[in-house]
Every structure is written in C-alpha cells, then in structure tokens.
Design a protein around this motif. Structure first.
Motif, PDB file in Angstrom:
ATOM      1  N   ARG A  64       0.842  -1.198   0.000  1.00  0.00           N
ATOM      2  CA  ARG A  64       0.000   0.000   0.000  1.00  0.00           C
ATOM      3  C   ARG A  64       0.878   1.249   0.000  1.00  0.00           C
ATOM      4  O   ARG A  64       1.849   1.366   0.746  1.00  0.00           O
ATOM      5  CB  ARG A  64      -0.922  -0.007   1.217  1.00  0.00           C
ATOM      6  N   GLY A  65       0.539   2.170  -0.897  1.00  0.00           N
ATOM      7  CA  GLY A  65       1.324   3.388  -1.039  1.00  0.00           C
ATOM      8  C   GLY A  65       2.445   3.280  -2.064  1.00  0.00           C
ATOM      9  O   GLY A  65       2.999   4.302  -2.485  1.00  0.00           O
ATOM     10  N   ARG A  66       2.769   2.056  -2.469  1.00  0.00           N
ATOM     11  CA  ARG A  66       3.813   1.855  -3.481  1.00  0.00           C
ATOM     12  C   ARG A  66       3.244   1.310  -4.792  1.00  0.00           C
ATOM     13  O   ARG A  66       3.769   1.617  -5.869  1.00  0.00           O
ATOM     14  CB  ARG A  66       4.879   0.883  -2.966  1.00  0.00           C
ATOM     15  N   PHE A  67       2.209   0.517  -4.699  1.00  0.00           N
ATOM     16  CA  PHE A  67       1.610  -0.104  -5.872  1.00  0.00           C
ATOM     17  C   PHE A  67       0.225   0.511  -6.119  1.00  0.00           C
ATOM     18  O   PHE A  67      -0.488   0.852  -5.179  1.00  0.00           O
ATOM     19  CB  PHE A  67       1.442  -1.608  -5.693  1.00  0.00           C
ATOM     20  N   THR A  68      -0.144   0.565  -7.409  1.00  0.00           N
ATOM     21  CA  THR A  68      -1.462   1.075  -7.788  1.00  0.00           C
ATOM     22  C   THR A  68      -2.073   0.171  -8.846  1.00  0.00           C
ATOM     23  O   THR A  68      -1.432  -0.103  -9.869  1.00  0.00           O
ATOM     24  CB  THR A  68      -1.373   2.503  -8.333  1.00  0.00           C
ATOM     25  N   ILE A  69      -3.285  -0.269  -8.601  1.00  0.00           N
ATOM     26  CA  ILE A  69      -4.013  -1.070  -9.578  1.00  0.00           C
ATOM     27  C   ILE A  69      -4.959  -0.150 -10.343  1.00  0.00           C
ATOM     28  O   ILE A  69      -5.576   0.745  -9.759  1.00  0.00           O
ATOM     29  CB  ILE A  69      -4.773  -2.234  -8.904  1.00  0.00           C
ATOM     30  N   SER A  70      -5.038  -0.376 -11.658  1.00  0.00           N
ATOM     31  CA  SER A  70      -5.934   0.418 -12.490  1.00  0.00           C
ATOM     32  C   SER A  70      -6.418  -0.450 -13.639  1.00  0.00           C
ATOM     33  O   SER A  70      -5.954  -1.581 -13.814  1.00  0.00           O
ATOM     34  CB  SER A  70      -5.243   1.680 -12.996  1.00  0.00           C
ATOM     35  N   THR A  81       6.086   0.906  -7.724  1.00  0.00           N
ATOM     36  CA  THR A  81       7.158   1.861  -7.505  1.00  0.00           C
ATOM     37  C   THR A  81       7.897   1.513  -6.210  1.00  0.00           C
ATOM     38  O   THR A  81       7.418   0.712  -5.408  1.00  0.00           O
ATOM     39  CB  THR A  81       6.619   3.296  -7.422  1.00  0.00           C
ATOM     40  N   SER A  82       9.041   2.129  -6.024  1.00  0.00           N
ATOM     41  CA  SER A  82       9.859   1.901  -4.825  1.00  0.00           C
ATOM     42  C   SER A  82      10.012   0.403  -4.554  1.00  0.00           C
ATOM     43  O   SER A  82       9.830  -0.062  -3.416  1.00  0.00           O
ATOM     44  CB  SER A  82       9.222   2.590  -3.614  1.00  0.00           C
ATOM     45  N   LEU A  83      10.352  -0.314  -5.587  1.00  0.00           N
ATOM     46  CA  LEU A  83      10.418  -1.770  -5.464  1.00  0.00           C
ATOM     47  C   LEU A  83      11.528  -2.212  -4.523  1.00  0.00           C
ATOM     48  O   LEU A  83      12.593  -1.578  -4.441  1.00  0.00           O
ATOM     49  CB  LEU A  83      10.607  -2.402  -6.836  1.00  0.00           C
ATOM     50  N   LYS A  84      11.250  -3.294  -3.818  1.00  0.00           N
ATOM     51  CA  LYS A  84      12.170  -3.848  -2.829  1.00  0.00           C
ATOM     52  C   LYS A  84      12.514  -5.286  -3.227  1.00  0.00           C
ATOM     53  O   LYS A  84      11.724  -5.950  -3.922  1.00  0.00           O
ATOM     54  CB  LYS A  84      11.505  -3.851  -1.443  1.00  0.00           C
ATOM     55  N   PRO A  85      13.626  -5.788  -2.763  1.00  0.00           N
ATOM     56  CA  PRO A  85      13.972  -7.193  -3.064  1.00  0.00           C
ATOM     57  C   PRO A  85      12.876  -8.174  -2.641  1.00  0.00           C
ATOM     58  O   PRO A  85      12.662  -9.187  -3.329  1.00  0.00           O
ATOM     59  CB  PRO A  85      15.256  -7.406  -2.265  1.00  0.00           C
ATOM     60  N   GLU A  86      12.177  -7.856  -1.573  1.00  0.00           N
ATOM     61  CA  GLU A  86      11.112  -8.755  -1.112  1.00  0.00           C
ATOM     62  C   GLU A  86       9.884  -8.731  -2.014  1.00  0.00           C
ATOM     63  O   GLU A  86       8.953  -9.519  -1.813  1.00  0.00           O
ATOM     64  CB  GLU A  86      10.717  -8.436   0.334  1.00  0.00           C
TER      65      GLU A  86
END
Length: 113
Positions: A64-70, A81-86
C-alpha cells in the motif's frame, strides 16, 4: 470463461518501477473483480491488489502506497514503484466471474542490484 495474459515483468533495481499488464479476453468492466497476486519461492500465493467492477480497490499492507491497480476496457495494470527485493515473485492476474476464478500464466518480477 476469461483468458488472461500478463506482461511487463523483468529485472529491476531496488527503488525502481515496473508496470505489469493483464490483458483479458472480455471487457474488464463485465468481470466481477480483477486481482494481482504474487508467489515467491517457498511461499504461498498472496493477494497484492484487487479492483472490483464498481471500482473499489484494496491492497496488501506490504504494498500500500507503493503499488497502484488500475484498468481500462481490456486490461488491468499494476504500477509498482519503490520496489524492494522482497517484492521478487511471480505475479499472477486473476479474474472472478460469477463465482469462478481464472488465472493467467504469471510474469516474473525480480528486484535485485
């Protein structure tokens, strides 16, 4: 029935962005709900984000706050966005239609430097 095809996965560095697409064989707005799920090695498949035909959305706490579904008439998207290794996993698209579930083949997302 609904046929789904995901695309847009790949290798990205931590902090980077990717947009996944899921093309459906019928109008997205006629499908009860569309969702993005992911499955990392050795882990269970988990919900990432979902959008209903009424436009309501929900997200996993971890994204939440990094991914957006449309969506548009033919595709559902997942802007990451702001992708992490996890976040590394195979990402799957799922359609819920009249109580039946349909899955795409998945697309690999790898977040690594």
């Amino acid at each position: 029935q609904v046929h789904l095809v995901e695309s847009g996965g790949g290798l990205v560095q931590p902090g980077g962005s990717l947009r996944l697409s899921c093309a459906a064989s019928r109008n997205i707005f006629t499908i009860n709900a569309m969702g993005w799920y992911r499955q990392a090695p050795g882990k269970e498949r988990e919900l990432v984000a979902q959008i209903t035909n009424g436009g309501s959305t929900n997200y996993a706490d971890s994204v939440r706050g990094r991914f957006t579904i449309s969506r548009d008439n033919s595709k559902v998207y997942l802007q990451m966005t702001s992708l992490k290794p996890e976040d590394t996993a195979v990402y799957y698209c799922k359609a819920t239609l009249y109580g039946n579930y349909y899955w795409g083949q998945g697309t690999q997302v790898t977040v690594s430097s």
